[in-house]
Motif scaffolding. Structure first.
Motif, short mmCIF file in Angstrom:
data_model
loop_
_atom_site.label_atom_id
_atom_site.label_comp_id
_atom_site.label_asym_id
_atom_site.label_seq_id
_atom_site.Cartn_x
_atom_site.Cartn_y
_atom_site.Cartn_z
N ILE A 90 50.70 39.90 152.80
CA ILE A 90 50.52 38.50 152.42
C ILE A 90 49.55 38.46 151.24
O ILE A 90 48.88 39.46 150.94
CB ILE A 90 49.98 37.64 153.58
CG1 ILE A 90 48.66 38.25 154.11
CG2 ILE A 90 51.01 37.51 154.69
CD1 ILE A 90 47.99 37.41 155.18
N GLY A 91 49.46 37.32 150.57
CA GLY A 91 48.51 37.16 149.49
C GLY A 91 47.39 36.23 149.90
O GLY A 91 47.61 35.27 150.65
N ILE A 92 46.18 36.49 149.41
CA ILE A 92 45.05 35.62 149.72
C ILE A 92 44.22 35.34 148.48
O ILE A 92 44.08 36.19 147.60
CB ILE A 92 44.15 36.21 150.83
CG1 ILE A 92 43.65 37.61 150.43
CG2 ILE A 92 44.87 36.26 152.17
CD1 ILE A 92 42.59 38.16 151.36
N ARG A 93 43.66 34.13 148.40
CA ARG A 93 42.65 33.76 147.41
C ARG A 93 41.47 33.14 148.17
O ARG A 93 41.62 32.55 149.22
CB ARG A 93 43.20 32.72 146.43
CG ARG A 93 44.25 33.21 145.49
CD ARG A 93 44.57 32.15 144.43
NE ARG A 93 45.31 31.02 144.95
CZ ARG A 93 44.89 29.76 144.92
NH1 ARG A 93 43.68 29.47 144.41
NH2 ARG A 93 45.63 28.76 145.39
N GLY A 94 40.29 33.25 147.60
CA GLY A 94 39.11 32.67 148.23
C GLY A 94 38.15 33.75 148.71
O GLY A 94 38.26 34.91 148.27
N PRO A 95 37.22 33.42 149.58
CA PRO A 95 37.08 32.16 150.30
C PRO A 95 36.53 31.02 149.45
O PRO A 95 35.76 31.25 148.52
CB PRO A 95 36.11 32.52 151.44
CG PRO A 95 35.31 33.66 150.91
CD PRO A 95 36.23 34.44 150.00
N TYR A 96 36.95 29.81 149.82
CA TYR A 96 36.56 28.60 149.12
C TYR A 96 35.81 27.64 150.05
O TYR A 96 35.88 27.77 151.27
CB TYR A 96 37.79 27.88 148.58
CG TYR A 96 38.57 28.66 147.54
CD1 TYR A 96 38.00 29.02 146.33
CD2 TYR A 96 39.91 29.01 147.77
CE1 TYR A 96 38.73 29.72 145.36
CE2 TYR A 96 40.63 29.70 146.81
CZ TYR A 96 40.04 30.06 145.62
OH TYR A 96 40.76 30.75 144.67
N GLY A 97 35.16 26.67 149.43
CA GLY A 97 34.53 25.59 150.19
C GLY A 97 33.10 25.88 150.60
O GLY A 97 32.57 26.97 150.35
N ASN A 98 32.47 24.88 151.23
CA ASN A 98 31.11 25.03 151.71
C ASN A 98 31.11 25.48 153.17
O ASN A 98 32.14 25.95 153.67
CB ASN A 98 30.32 23.72 151.52
CG ASN A 98 30.94 22.55 152.28
OD1 ASN A 98 31.89 22.71 153.04
ND2 ASN A 98 30.40 21.36 152.08
N SER A 99 30.02 25.31 153.88
CA SER A 99 29.95 25.85 155.24
C SER A 99 29.07 25.00 156.13
O SER A 99 28.31 24.13 155.67
CB SER A 99 29.42 27.28 155.20
OG SER A 99 28.08 27.30 154.70
N PHE A 100 29.18 25.25 157.43
CA PHE A 100 28.28 24.64 158.40
C PHE A 100 26.86 25.16 158.17
O PHE A 100 26.66 26.28 157.68
CB PHE A 100 28.70 25.00 159.83
CG PHE A 100 29.97 24.34 160.30
CD1 PHE A 100 30.04 22.96 160.43
CD2 PHE A 100 31.08 25.09 160.62
CE1 PHE A 100 31.21 22.35 160.87
CE2 PHE A 100 32.25 24.50 161.07
CZ PHE A 100 32.31 23.11 161.19
N THR A 101 25.87 24.34 158.54
CA THR A 101 24.48 24.74 158.40
C THR A 101 23.75 24.53 159.72
O THR A 101 24.01 23.55 160.43
CB THR A 101 23.77 23.93 157.31
OG1 THR A 101 23.85 22.53 157.62
CG2 THR A 101 24.40 24.17 155.95
N VAL A 102 22.85 25.46 160.05
CA VAL A 102 21.98 25.30 161.23
C VAL A 102 20.55 25.24 160.71
O VAL A 102 20.01 26.23 160.21
CB VAL A 102 22.15 26.48 162.21
CG1 VAL A 102 21.22 26.28 163.41
CG2 VAL A 102 23.59 26.58 162.68
N LYS A 103 19.95 24.07 160.81
CA LYS A 103 18.62 23.87 160.26
C LYS A 103 17.52 24.36 161.20
O LYS A 103 17.70 24.37 162.42
CB LYS A 103 18.41 22.38 159.94
CG LYS A 103 19.35 21.86 158.87
CD LYS A 103 19.09 20.40 158.55
CE LYS A 103 20.03 19.91 157.46
NZ LYS A 103 19.81 18.47 157.15
#
Length: 279
Positions: A90-103
């Motif tokens: 398969i083909g993949i691009r990324g990873p993209y986007g932001n993420s969850f945060t634990v303060k």
């Protein structure tokens, strides 16, 4: 081996492991350095040769320098991917986007997910290093045979202070109803909660958001929209004035409060604004 350094260049990867989670859900592992370092909430654009390219959250893999994707067969692309075998490419691009945060300073968190929306939450659990953090995980499914990741999540939580709660719509496992019913019970019983993380069907997340408002609780939700490019060019993933692929996929409670389309409207594959069917 030449390591990839540009996430925007498609990499052709070979499927190295296949796990059948349920009759309709499979997880595929593949070797890829960039994907293995993805943050919880980030996604890949996955190309199924001769079919389509679709966005999928990055799942963790137990193989070295590897990541995984979890798919539920539904339409043409997802069914084509579901039918892939060990050794297929398969083909993949990324990873993209932001993420969850634990303060820092947060002591009690709730993770609530349904279906393949559990994927970024699993990665979040894996990334949490604070052993004193009290973690409640709520999993929802239609029926017992469609439950997955619960054993894996139990293993990840083994050395952490935790509570794993399950709901099924038909009552064949855990509480009968929806994961939001479980959250509502926790709130009614006065459970101490400092932050909520959610991913899954948008109508479920809208209910989670509404419940969080009743207690003024901070929330982060990973929103799913149709995506064709993943890099902010096509605008197919728009929600109000935001693009899920570059402004998200994770949005906090303040951001969601400014997205009146959330849980009310979505855009179909043709880009037409469509009202969710409820009731």
């Amino acid at each position: 081996m030449v390591l990839p350094t540009n996430k925007n260049i498609m990499r052709i990867v070979k499927i190295t492991k296949v796990v059948t989670e349920t009759p309709t859900v499979k997880t595929f592992s593949f070797e890829d350095i960039l994907s293995s370092k993805a943050k919880p909430g980030q996604f890949l654009m996955v190309w199924i040769p001769r079919k389509e390219e679709i966005p999928l959250s990055v799942m963790i893999s137990d193989l070295e320098n590897s990541a995984a994707i979890t798919i539920r067969k539904n339409g043409l692309a997802s069914t084509s991917l579901f039918n892939k075998k060990l050794g297929d490419k398969i083909g993949i691009r990324g990873p993209y986007g932001n993420s969850f945060t634990v303060k820092k300073g947060v002591k009690n968190i709730v993770l609530i997910g349904g279906g393949t929306g559990l994927v970024p939450l699993v990665r979040l659990i894996k990334n949490i290093k604070d052993i004193d953090l009290n973690i409640t995980v709520i999993i929802g499914a239609r029926t017992r045979s469609e439950l997955f990741f619960h054993d894996f999540i139990s293993t990840l939580l083994k050395n952490k202070v935790h509570n794993l709660l399950i709901s099924t719509e038909d009552g064949t496992e855990g509480k009968k109803g929806y994961p939001t019913d479980v959250l509502q019970d926790l709130l009614a019983n006065g459970q101490e909660i400092d932050h909520i993380y959610t991913c899954g069907p948008e109508l479920m997340m809208k209910k989670v958001y509404d419940l969080s408002l009743t207690r003024g609780l901070p929330l982060e939700a990973s929103i799913e929209r149709y995506m064709k490019c993943g890099i902010g060019l096509c605008s197919s993933c728009s929600i109000n004035d935001k693009l899920v692929c570059v402004d998200g996929t994770v949005f906090n409670h303040d951001q969601i409060s400014k997205l009146p389309e959330f849980g009310v409207y979505y855009r179909n594959k043709a880009g037409i604004l469509t009202k969710y069917l409820t009731g």
